[in-house]
Design a protein around this motif. Structure first.
Motif, mmCIF file in Angstrom:
data_model
loop_
_atom_site.group_PDB
_atom_site.id
_atom_site.type_symbol
_atom_site.label_atom_id
_atom_site.label_comp_id
_atom_site.label_asym_id
_atom_site.label_seq_id
_atom_site.Cartn_x
_atom_site.Cartn_y
_atom_site.Cartn_z
ATOM 1 N N UNK A 195 0.811 -1.222 0.000
ATOM 2 C CA UNK A 195 0.000 0.000 0.000
ATOM 3 C C UNK A 195 0.841 1.267 0.000
ATOM 4 N N UNK A 196 2.146 1.129 0.130
ATOM 5 C CA UNK A 196 3.024 2.300 0.165
ATOM 6 C C UNK A 196 3.587 2.633 -1.214
ATOM 7 N N UNK A 197 3.163 1.867 -2.243
ATOM 8 C CA UNK A 197 3.616 2.126 -3.612
ATOM 9 C C UNK A 197 2.519 2.837 -4.395
ATOM 10 N N UNK A 198 2.886 3.883 -5.122
ATOM 11 C CA UNK A 198 1.912 4.641 -5.905
ATOM 12 C C UNK A 198 1.257 3.767 -6.972
ATOM 13 N N UNK A 199 2.031 2.850 -7.563
ATOM 14 C CA UNK A 199 1.495 1.980 -8.608
ATOM 15 C C UNK A 199 0.344 1.124 -8.096
ATOM 16 N N UNK A 200 0.398 0.763 -6.808
ATOM 17 C CA UNK A 200 -0.684 -0.036 -6.224
ATOM 18 C C UNK A 200 -1.999 0.718 -6.278
ATOM 19 N N UNK A 201 -1.976 1.995 -5.936
ATOM 20 C CA UNK A 201 -3.205 2.784 -5.896
ATOM 21 C C UNK A 201 -3.717 3.093 -7.286
ATOM 22 N N UNK A 202 -2.804 3.182 -8.262
ATOM 23 C CA UNK A 202 -3.246 3.331 -9.649
ATOM 24 C C UNK A 202 -3.991 2.079 -10.106
ATOM 25 N N UNK A 203 -3.454 0.916 -9.710
ATOM 26 C CA UNK A 203 -4.111 -0.344 -10.065
ATOM 27 C C UNK A 203 -5.450 -0.473 -9.363
ATOM 28 N N UNK A 204 -5.496 -0.070 -8.092
ATOM 29 C CA UNK A 204 -6.748 -0.116 -7.335
ATOM 30 C C UNK A 204 -7.815 0.737 -8.018
ATOM 31 N N UNK A 205 -7.419 1.920 -8.488
ATOM 32 C CA UNK A 205 -8.370 2.797 -9.178
ATOM 33 C C UNK A 205 -8.936 2.115 -10.422
ATOM 34 N N UNK A 206 -8.062 1.478 -11.213
ATOM 35 C CA UNK A 206 -8.519 0.778 -12.414
ATOM 36 C C UNK A 206 -9.462 -0.370 -12.059
ATOM 37 N N UNK A 207 -9.138 -1.088 -10.984
ATOM 38 C CA UNK A 207 -9.963 -2.212 -10.555
ATOM 39 C C UNK A 207 -11.342 -1.731 -10.093
ATOM 40 N N UNK A 208 -11.368 -0.642 -9.317
ATOM 41 C CA UNK A 208 -12.650 -0.104 -8.837
ATOM 42 C C UNK A 208 -13.527 0.348 -10.003
ATOM 43 N N UNK A 209 -12.899 0.961 -10.997
ATOM 44 C CA UNK A 209 -13.655 1.405 -12.166
ATOM 45 C C UNK A 209 -14.189 0.203 -12.951
ATOM 46 N N UNK A 210 -13.360 -0.852 -13.088
ATOM 47 C CA UNK A 210 -13.796 -2.061 -13.799
ATOM 48 C C UNK A 210 -14.942 -2.746 -13.055
ATOM 49 N N UNK A 211 -14.835 -2.778 -11.712
ATOM 50 C CA UNK A 211 -15.921 -3.381 -10.927
ATOM 51 C C UNK A 211 -17.217 -2.609 -11.116
ATOM 52 N N UNK A 212 -17.135 -1.290 -11.116
ATOM 53 C CA UNK A 212 -18.327 -0.461 -11.287
ATOM 54 C C UNK A 212 -19.002 -0.737 -12.628
#
Length: 479
Positions: A195-212
């Protein structure tokens, strides 16, 4: 006048001195409070008569989360586990992802935790899982719901098998179905990294958008199906029928989240397992030869050589294929770690110790018993069991014959927990094994292949590809 000024200066000095004394006292109290907090952080207690497992809670707030996400190779025990097993034994405490956690790498303890599902332990995952999957997701529901869901998903296993998405919702338009598949591809487990890597949060954003977007498509399909009298004979029909029954556990939101979960797992975990199976087979010509022999024999016994694999053939005609599947799943170790939560204080078997309380393997020493406090997260690591040389001879070797003569009908045991265990064993366990069997059947009977690029995989802690497996395939030449 000078006396008045002198007295004023004296009073002012005394006032300043008093103020500094107050500041010193406040600083001392803060230091004491912080020291007390640090001590409590590093030395938690079980709030009872039991003894906590040995271990370290790491740095304040972040705990040992950074080291937990340190990457490792596919065929090795992650260094986070290795280091602590050597120091503390197979049961230890830590703090990861903001939670006080007890981790077990012992087969007997893991089995007992699974056995006490819904009694002493319930499913519980870090907050990031809840954020990504959705707080109302059926995946997080406790109680008897898991058994009902597993019963309903058996509809997906029929006499013939096609792609998973049409089986779930069969009347989608081709372009809509393609979009849904793309969303499932994006909605993968690769977001679960540090959770301390910026790339993780970019991936999380993409995943949340895909789930939506995926939820939107599934919702629209569900609403149309509810208003239609025409039956499609797919999984969505099954769930809608279940929803109409008295006392049903299913409602609109739970149906949507279940379809989302199955799509996610089938497009992520199963595809990983399939690619790794091909990778293992490609490096073992003897295994490939035996698979071809078994599946060509199945085809030769048919009156009609063209139809797909039948249920009878799957259940009774491919013993070696089952051995290959079990060995591939054991080495793939997709479920690196599984989370639960203790709902009450639970005493468990601890580590073997000598008089100096250092961890050893010798059976002649006493076994300590420890307490897992209520409210603590319990993380079990079946992946460590699967690479245990005391359980499996040459554990890192791909050897399907090690399963010869063993019961391969059940999805797991005390020493093979690729699908978890207990009451909440993975609902897709039967479907995953069926998928692999059908894939192998068509792969070895229909195509010739050669590897162009071997895959590379690391764990952080779940496995993901850093380099894809690339193969050339061509229709098999007529014999």
């Amino acid at each position: 006048m000078n006396k008045v000024v002198g007295r004023a200066k004296h009073l002012n000095f005394r006032g300043m001195s008093f103020m500094w004394n107050v500041v010193y006292v406040i600083i001392a109290l803060v230091v004491v409070k912080i020291s007390q907090w640090l001590w409590q952080w590093s030395n938690p207690n079980s709030k009872g008569s039991g003894k906590l497992p040995p271990g370290s809670m790491g740095f304040p707030i972040v705990g040992e989360t950074l080291e937990f996400f340190r990457s490792s190779g596919l065929l090795e025990i992650p260094p986070f586990f290795q280091k602590r097993m050597l120091r503390y034994g197979p049961l230890f405490r830590t703090n990861i992802l903001g939670s006080r956690t007890v981790i077990s790498t012992d087969a007997d303890v893991i089995y007992e935790i699974f056995r006490q599902e819904n009694q002493s332990f319930i499913q519980s995952y870090p907050d990031i899982f809840v954020k990504v999957l959705g707080k109302d997701n059926v995946f997080f529901k406790t109680g008897d719901i898991h058994r009902h869901i597993k019963h309903a998903t058996m509809h997906l296993i029929g006499s013939e098998v096609s792609y998973i998405t049409p089986q779930m919702i069969s009347n989608l338009k081709p372009e809509t179905q393609e979009k849904l598949i793309d969303h499932f591809k994006t909605f993968n487990i690769e977001w679960f990294q540090s959770p301390f890597a910026l790339s993780t949060w970019k991936t999380v954003y993409k995943v949340l958008r895909a789930r939506k977007e995926a939820v939107k498509i599934i919702n629209e399909a569900l609403e149309k199906r509810k208003d239609s009298i025409e039956k499609q004979g797919d999984f969505l029909d099954t769930l809608l029928e279940e929803m109409k029954k008295e006392g049903s556990i299913f409602y609109k939101e739970s149906i949507v989240s279940l379809l989302l979960n199955i799509g996610f797992v089938s497009r992520d975990s199963t595809s990983y397992a399939t690619a790794l199976t091909v990778n293992f087979i490609s490096k073992n010509p003897r295994v490939l030869t035996e698979l071809k022999r078994e599946h060509e024999a199945i085809v030769q016994k048919r009156d009609d050589k063209e139809p797909g694999l039948s249920w009878e053939e799957y259940k009774n005609c491919m013993p070696f294929t089952r051995m290959v599947i079990y060995e591939s799943l054991r080495l793939a170790n997709l479920g690196t770690i599984i989370f639960r939560k203790a709902v009450k204080d639970v005493e468990v078997k601890g580590n073997k110790v000598n008089h100096n309380y250092s961890y050893i393997h010798s059976p002649k020493y006493l076994i300590r018993r420890y307490t897992i406090p209520a409210g603590w997260i319990v993380a079990v690591a079946p992946s460590v069991v699967h690479y245990n040389s005391e359980i499996y001879e040459n554990p890192l070797e791909f050897n399907p014959w090690r399963w010869e003569g063993k019961d391969l009908q059940s999805p797991g045991s005390k020493t093979l927990m690729v699908f978890g265990g207990g009451a909440r064993q993975c609902i897709g366990s039967d479907l995953a094994r069926l998928h692999l069997a059908v894939f192998i059947h068509h792969f070895v009977t229909t195509y010739d292949f050669s590897v162009v690029q071997e895959c590379e995989i690391c764990r952080v802690p779940f496995p993901f590809f850093t380099k894809d497996l690339v193969i050339n395939i061509s229709p098999k030449s007529p014999s």
